[in-house]
Scaffold this motif. Structure first.
Motif, PDB file in Angstrom:
ATOM      1  N   GLY A 216      -7.527  26.781  89.252  1.00 33.79           N
ATOM      2  CA  GLY A 216      -6.666  25.640  88.958  1.00 33.79           C
ATOM      3  C   GLY A 216      -6.978  24.956  87.644  1.00 33.79           C
ATOM      4  O   GLY A 216      -6.148  24.232  87.094  1.00 33.79           O
ATOM      5  N   GLU A 217      -8.210  25.169  87.116  1.00 32.50           N
ATOM      6  CA  GLU A 217      -8.587  24.534  85.847  1.00 32.50           C
ATOM      7  C   GLU A 217      -7.697  24.981  84.690  1.00 32.50           C
ATOM      8  O   GLU A 217      -7.436  24.229  83.760  1.00 32.50           O
ATOM      9  CB  GLU A 217     -10.051  24.870  85.487  1.00 32.50           C
ATOM     10  CG  GLU A 217     -11.087  24.414  86.499  1.00 32.50           C
ATOM     11  CD  GLU A 217     -11.316  22.906  86.482  1.00 32.50           C
ATOM     12  OE1 GLU A 217     -10.674  22.224  85.667  1.00 32.50           O
ATOM     13  OE2 GLU A 217     -12.117  22.425  87.308  1.00 32.50           O
ATOM     14  N   THR A 218      -7.269  26.229  84.750  1.00 29.64           N
ATOM     15  CA  THR A 218      -6.458  26.749  83.631  1.00 29.64           C
ATOM     16  C   THR A 218      -5.051  27.133  84.060  1.00 29.64           C
ATOM     17  O   THR A 218      -4.267  27.621  83.257  1.00 29.64           O
ATOM     18  CB  THR A 218      -7.143  28.001  83.021  1.00 29.64           C
ATOM     19  OG1 THR A 218      -7.383  28.921  84.099  1.00 29.64           O
ATOM     20  CG2 THR A 218      -8.450  27.648  82.343  1.00 29.64           C
ATOM     21  N   ALA A 219      -4.721  26.912  85.331  1.00 28.85           N
ATOM     22  CA  ALA A 219      -3.409  27.343  85.824  1.00 28.85           C
ATOM     23  C   ALA A 219      -2.286  26.519  85.195  1.00 28.85           C
ATOM     24  O   ALA A 219      -2.432  25.308  85.003  1.00 28.85           O
ATOM     25  CB  ALA A 219      -3.375  27.195  87.337  1.00 28.85           C
ATOM     26  N   GLU A 220      -1.196  27.206  84.877  1.00 29.26           N
ATOM     27  CA  GLU A 220      -0.043  26.525  84.274  1.00 29.26           C
ATOM     28  C   GLU A 220       0.552  25.465  85.186  1.00 29.26           C
ATOM     29  O   GLU A 220       1.150  24.498  84.729  1.00 29.26           O
ATOM     30  CB  GLU A 220       1.047  27.556  83.981  1.00 29.26           C
ATOM     31  CG  GLU A 220       1.038  28.079  82.575  1.00 29.26           C
ATOM     32  CD  GLU A 220       2.139  29.098  82.374  1.00 29.26           C
ATOM     33  OE1 GLU A 220       3.279  28.836  82.781  1.00 29.26           O
ATOM     34  OE2 GLU A 220       1.818  30.179  81.846  1.00 29.26           O
ATOM     35  N   CYS A 221       0.424  25.685  86.505  1.00 27.78           N
ATOM     36  CA  CYS A 221       1.067  24.744  87.433  1.00 27.78           C
ATOM     37  C   CYS A 221       0.389  23.370  87.416  1.00 27.78           C
ATOM     38  O   CYS A 221       0.974  22.387  87.865  1.00 27.78           O
ATOM     39  CB  CYS A 221       1.119  25.312  88.853  1.00 27.78           C
ATOM     40  SG  CYS A 221      -0.498  25.562  89.591  1.00 27.78           S
ATOM     41  N   ASN A 222      -0.835  23.307  86.891  1.00 27.19           N
ATOM     42  CA  ASN A 222      -1.494  22.009  86.680  1.00 27.19           C
ATOM     43  C   ASN A 222      -1.430  21.709  85.191  1.00 27.19           C
ATOM     44  O   ASN A 222      -2.213  22.252  84.413  1.00 27.19           O
ATOM     45  CB  ASN A 222      -2.973  22.066  87.097  1.00 27.19           C
ATOM     46  CG  ASN A 222      -3.139  22.246  88.592  1.00 27.19           C
ATOM     47  OD1 ASN A 222      -2.293  21.840  89.379  1.00 27.19           O
ATOM     48  ND2 ASN A 222      -4.245  22.854  88.982  1.00 27.19           N
ATOM     49  N   PRO A 262      -8.615  20.627  90.426  1.00 27.03           N
ATOM     50  CA  PRO A 262      -9.427  21.117  89.286  1.00 27.03           C
ATOM     51  C   PRO A 262     -10.222  19.962  88.688  1.00 27.03           C
ATOM     52  O   PRO A 262      -9.714  19.221  87.846  1.00 27.03           O
ATOM     53  CB  PRO A 262      -8.354  21.637  88.321  1.00 27.03           C
ATOM     54  CG  PRO A 262      -7.135  20.796  88.606  1.00 27.03           C
ATOM     55  CD  PRO A 262      -7.222  20.350  90.041  1.00 27.03           C
ATOM     56  N   GLU A 263     -11.463  19.816  89.101  1.00 28.12           N
ATOM     57  CA  GLU A 263     -12.245  18.631  88.747  1.00 28.12           C
ATOM     58  C   GLU A 263     -12.472  18.489  87.237  1.00 28.12           C
ATOM     59  O   GLU A 263     -12.362  17.409  86.679  1.00 28.12           O
ATOM     60  CB  GLU A 263     -13.586  18.668  89.494  1.00 28.12           C
ATOM     61  CG  GLU A 263     -14.337  17.371  89.398  1.00 28.12           C
ATOM     62  CD  GLU A 263     -15.462  17.250  90.421  1.00 28.12           C
ATOM     63  OE1 GLU A 263     -15.489  18.039  91.396  1.00 28.12           O
ATOM     64  OE2 GLU A 263     -16.319  16.369  90.245  1.00 28.12           O
ATOM     65  N   ARG A 264     -12.761  19.612  86.596  1.00 31.51           N
ATOM     66  CA  ARG A 264     -13.056  19.540  85.150  1.00 31.51           C
ATOM     67  C   ARG A 264     -11.824  19.079  84.374  1.00 31.51           C
ATOM     68  O   ARG A 264     -11.904  18.203  83.521  1.00 31.51           O
ATOM     69  CB  ARG A 264     -13.529  20.915  84.673  1.00 31.51           C
ATOM     70  CG  ARG A 264     -14.526  20.843  83.534  1.00 31.51           C
ATOM     71  CD  ARG A 264     -15.047  22.196  83.110  1.00 31.51           C
ATOM     72  NE  ARG A 264     -14.007  23.111  82.669  1.00 31.51           N
ATOM     73  CZ  ARG A 264     -13.739  24.275  83.250  1.00 31.51           C
ATOM     74  NH1 ARG A 264     -14.434  24.673  84.294  1.00 31.51           N
ATOM     75  NH2 ARG A 264     -12.769  25.053  82.805  1.00 31.51           N
ATOM     76  N   LYS A 265     -10.691  19.658  84.729  1.00 33.18           N
ATOM     77  CA  LYS A 265      -9.452  19.298  84.036  1.00 33.18           C
ATOM     78  C   LYS A 265      -9.123  17.825  84.258  1.00 33.18           C
ATOM     79  O   LYS A 265      -8.695  17.116  83.347  1.00 33.18           O
ATOM     80  CB  LYS A 265      -8.316  20.181  84.575  1.00 33.18           C
ATOM     81  CG  LYS A 265      -7.027  20.074  83.799  1.00 33.18           C
ATOM     82  CD  LYS A 265      -6.072  21.177  84.235  1.00 33.18           C
ATOM     83  CE  LYS A 265      -5.067  21.468  83.155  1.00 33.18           C
ATOM     84  NZ  LYS A 265      -4.521  22.798  83.214  1.00 33.18           N
ATOM     85  N   ILE A 266      -9.343  17.375  85.462  1.00 33.22           N
ATOM     86  CA  ILE A 266      -9.051  15.972  85.788  1.00 33.22           C
ATOM     87  C   ILE A 266      -9.947  15.054  84.966  1.00 33.22           C
ATOM     88  O   ILE A 266      -9.496  14.053  84.391  1.00 33.22           O
ATOM     89  CB  ILE A 266      -9.240  15.737  87.304  1.00 33.22           C
ATOM     90  CG1 ILE A 266      -8.105  16.409  88.077  1.00 33.22           C
ATOM     91  CG2 ILE A 266      -9.300  14.253  87.633  1.00 33.22           C
ATOM     92  CD1 ILE A 266      -8.323  16.517  89.573  1.00 33.22           C
ATOM     93  N   LYS A 267     -11.218  15.408  84.879  1.00 32.21           N
ATOM     94  CA  LYS A 267     -12.148  14.533  84.140  1.00 32.21           C
ATOM     95  C   LYS A 267     -11.836  14.535  82.641  1.00 32.21           C
ATOM     96  O   LYS A 267     -11.953  13.502  81.982  1.00 32.21           O
ATOM     97  CB  LYS A 267     -13.585  14.934  84.435  1.00 32.21           C
ATOM     98  CG  LYS A 267     -13.926  14.581  85.894  1.00 32.21           C
ATOM     99  CD  LYS A 267     -15.392  14.399  86.158  1.00 32.21           C
ATOM    100  CE  LYS A 267     -15.587  13.692  87.502  1.00 32.21           C
ATOM    101  NZ  LYS A 267     -16.805  14.040  88.168  1.00 32.21           N
ATOM    102  N   GLU A 268     -11.401  15.678  82.132  1.00 33.36           N
ATOM    103  CA  GLU A 268     -10.981  15.731  80.715  1.00 33.36           C
ATOM    104  C   GLU A 268      -9.796  14.810  80.494  1.00 33.36           C
ATOM    105  O   GLU A 268      -9.737  14.054  79.522  1.00 33.36           O
ATOM    106  CB  GLU A 268     -10.545  17.160  80.341  1.00 33.36           C
ATOM    107  CG  GLU A 268     -11.673  18.040  79.859  1.00 33.36           C
ATOM    108  CD  GLU A 268     -11.251  19.503  79.827  1.00 33.36           C
ATOM    109  OE1 GLU A 268     -10.042  19.784  79.690  1.00 33.36           O
ATOM    110  OE2 GLU A 268     -12.139  20.365  79.978  1.00 33.36           O
ATOM    111  N   PHE A 269      -8.857  14.865  81.427  1.00 31.14           N
ATOM    112  CA  PHE A 269      -7.651  14.038  81.299  1.00 31.14           C
ATOM    113  C   PHE A 269      -7.987  12.558  81.379  1.00 31.14           C
ATOM    114  O   PHE A 269      -7.564  11.750  80.547  1.00 31.14           O
ATOM    115  CB  PHE A 269      -6.648  14.419  82.393  1.00 31.14           C
ATOM    116  CG  PHE A 269      -5.429  13.554  82.443  1.00 31.14           C
ATOM    117  CD1 PHE A 269      -4.437  13.678  81.477  1.00 31.14           C
ATOM    118  CD2 PHE A 269      -5.258  12.599  83.445  1.00 31.14           C
ATOM    119  CE1 PHE A 269      -3.295  12.872  81.518  1.00 31.14           C
ATOM    120  CE2 PHE A 269      -4.138  11.796  83.489  1.00 31.14           C
ATOM    121  CZ  PHE A 269      -3.156  11.931  82.519  1.00 31.14           C
TER     122      PHE A 269
END
Ligand code: SF4
Ligand code: SF4
Length: 598
Positions: A216-222, A262-269
């Motif tokens: 989910g970290e790199t998935a297009e749907c997120n 996707p925890e990493r993506k969320i924290k980046e955002f």
């Protein structure tokens, strides 16, 4: 491929067909019903109305075990029925891709509660995809089958009412080229969940979740939509579109995969914005997970915890919480439909039985007459016949979930209720789970009277077939189960079949059923007029009428009072000789066939 204008439900069916699905099973329930109806238009897909949602999941899971792609669809409360089968699928995993669609109903348009299906994803440790429109309904369905096979898991697809029923443009892509011969490979360690094998499977579910979160970290749907650094909004499903309308300047993290996150993506955002809001209908499902990650977010403290969202609701809630200045919401009522009470249709076969129960149970009174304390305890169930709970019929005392009425009545009888309780259930609900309750009543010698209202269809959701109707989703004839044979075979000795439009016979049958010293089943049979479309010579009210109002107690919307208080029948909706319930009720013989009026 050509673009198409599709509802979310049609887009899910198209996505499934293009993903190479071979088996689709469902039990009808708004807002999910049309998924299977649309799937039935593809001859390469075997479709069935299963007798309930657990059966549908089991059928789809069995197909998946042979390596083919399969799906089961239902409404949110159906997933409760299917919970055991869902957890079994979650534990064993799959062979062919398996997608379970549970359509949620924020705002309770046609359900008994507002539960959030995403909680089942967490319970079963399975991924949950949330489409926001028809394009995503199509794309995410295809994606769900791929994820299912890649991660050895069923995938929960969670559309909501607005997504299911709204139409928007879909750009399909080339169908997957899948050709395989179904086969079953013996693998007890994966498919036979004896404790030893289950102990081996369970840690794999946790590993699966971790892999999915990484995916989910790199998935297009997120995906992230960059905007203002002042405000970041995390959202999913249809709430995304509402929130974009209200906060066009904000940055967005739109989660197509709402579990696992996707925890990493969320924290980046969240690191790039100064204030974070979570906008989601139903439960604070995302909010809870985000807070568990240590993030400070504004969610249900500002936005409604219940009900369906809209841009106006989000705007008003944000202003109320001091997050924005009050906006200019559309004037209430501008787009609202006229309110009207829910009623049985004119010519409904259930009207006569409920009129009988209402009069036997002292539920309705003529104008000017004194009301008496109600008698008869009537346990109802889910279906069109639930409408018998409304005035003027008022002939229902309980209604909980599919198939519960018979068991509730049995419980009351066993608790020592002095009067014999009645249970009322429709034919489709009887096939769904009422049969289980009847078997229990037979075995435990419950002294109750069960009325099965048989109109040979699942009327409330739009006339789908069921085992008693013998009609497939594509309209072909299949075997049909004869209810009286089934009931007798289950061990019920006292079984009566009666014509729903013969009031005297209905009354006698109910009285006999109540008087019997044992379990009695009365099958009340009559066609649903919205299915048969039969229209006879309409009835009219002649000069013998004294406006007593007895016919109004039938609750037929064709019978009305004019401004002067006189009774008349709306000829445009009366089904005439296919009903005549009002004619049988009138004490003065004032209701007659239109052509023979004196
Ligand atoms: S759809 Fe059929 S069963 Fe349902 S209320 Fe109308 S007439 Fe009655
Ligand atoms: S039609 Fe018959 S039942 Fe209806 S108000 Fe007139 S007299 Fe009464």
């Amino acid at each position: 491929m050509e673009r198409q204008l599709l509802s979310g439900n049609e887009a899910i069916a198209l996505g499934a067909a293009h993903a190479g699905v071979r088996v689709a099973a469902a039990y009808p329930g708004t807002p999910s019903t049309e998924i299977l109806e649309a799937a039935a238009r593809f001859p390469e897909i075997y479709t069935e109305w299963s007798s309930n949602e657990a059966v549908a999941v089991e059928v789809a899971l069995g197909a998946s075990y042979t390596g083919v792609r399969a799906m089961a669809s239902m409404k949110h409360v159906g997933l409760n029925v299917a919970a055991d089968a869902f957890m079994a699928a979650a534990t064993t995993g799959v062979r062919g891709g398996l997608v379970i669609i549970s359509a949620d109903d924020p705002g309770i348009h046609s359900s008994q509660n507002e539960q959030d299906s995403r909680n089942y994803a967490r319970l079963g440790r399975v991924p949950c995809l949330e489409p926001a429109d028809s394009q995503e309904a199509y794309t995410f369905t295809r994606l769900a089958f791929e994820l299912s096979e890649e991660f050895d898991t069923p995938v929960l697809l969670r559309p909501t009412t607005r997504v299911c029923h709204s139409k928007s443009v879909v750009q399909p892509v080339e169908p997957a080229a899948i050709t395989l011969t179904p086969q079953f490979v013996h693998e007890p360690a994966k498919l036979v969940m004896l404790p030893g094998a289950a102990r081996g499977r369970w840690p794999k579910l946790t590993e699966r979740l971790e892999k999915l979160a990484a995916w989910g970290e790199t998935a297009e749907c997120n995906h992230i939509i960059n905007g203002s650094a002042e405000l970041g909004i995390i959202t999913s499903g249809i709430s995304f579109h509402y929130a974009r309308e209200v906060f066009p300047e904000a940055s967005f993290l739109k989660l197509g995969l709402s579990y696992p996150l996707p925890e990493r993506k969320i924290k980046e955002f969240t690191a790039g914005v100064s204030r974070i809001m979570v906008i989601e209908e139903n439960d604070g499902f995302l909010e809870l997970q985000l807070k568990a990650m240590g993030l400070s977010v504004i969610g249900k403290a500002a936005f409604p915890r219940t009900g369906e969202y809209s841009p106006d609701i989000i705007r008003a809630a944000a202003a109320g919480a001091g997050l924005t200045r009050p906006g200019n919401p559309a004037a209430a009522g501008d787009t609202e439909l006229a309110k009207r009470p829910p009623l049985l249709c004119p010519g409904c076969p259930h009207a006569g039985i409920y009129f009988t129960l209402s009069s036997l149970g002292h539920r309705s009174v003529l104008p000017g007459r004194q009301a008496r304390p109600p008698r008869l305890t009537i346990c109802g169930d889910i279906g069109c016949y639930t409408l018998g709970a409304y005035a003027p019929l008022s002939a229902m005392d309980t209604c909980g979930c599919m198939g519960a009425g018979i068991s509730q009545a049995a419980g009351m009888a066993r608790a020592g209720l002095p009067e014999k309780p009645l249970a009322v259930i429709g034919d489709s609900t009887f096939m769904h789970s009422g049969i289980n309750s009847l078997l229990n009543a037979v075995y435990n010698q419950a002294n109750i009277c069960v009325l099965i209202l048989d109109n040979a269809t699942t009327a409330m959701t739009g006339h789908q077939g069921h085992p008693g109707s013998g009609v497939s989703p594509a309209g072909e004839r299949r075997n049909n189960v004869v209810i009286e044979n089934l009931v007798r075979g289950a061990g019920v000795a006292d079984v009566t079949v009666v014509d729903a439009f013969d009031l005297k016979a209905v009354r006698n049958a109910v009285k006999q059923g109540l008087a019997a010293g044992q379990l009695a089943v009365v099958i009340v049979r009559g066609d649903c007029p919205t299915l048969t479309r039969k229209r006879g010579k309409p009835r009219l009210v002649n000069e013998k009428c004294d406006d007593c109002g007895a016919c109004l107690l039938v609750g037929c919307s064709a019978i009305q009072r004019d401004e002067d208080g006189h009774i008349f029948i709306d000829r445009s909706v009366c089904v005439g000789e296919y009903c005549t319930i009002c004619q049988q009720v009138c004490p003065r013989g004032a209701i007659v066939e239109a052509e023979t009026a004196s």
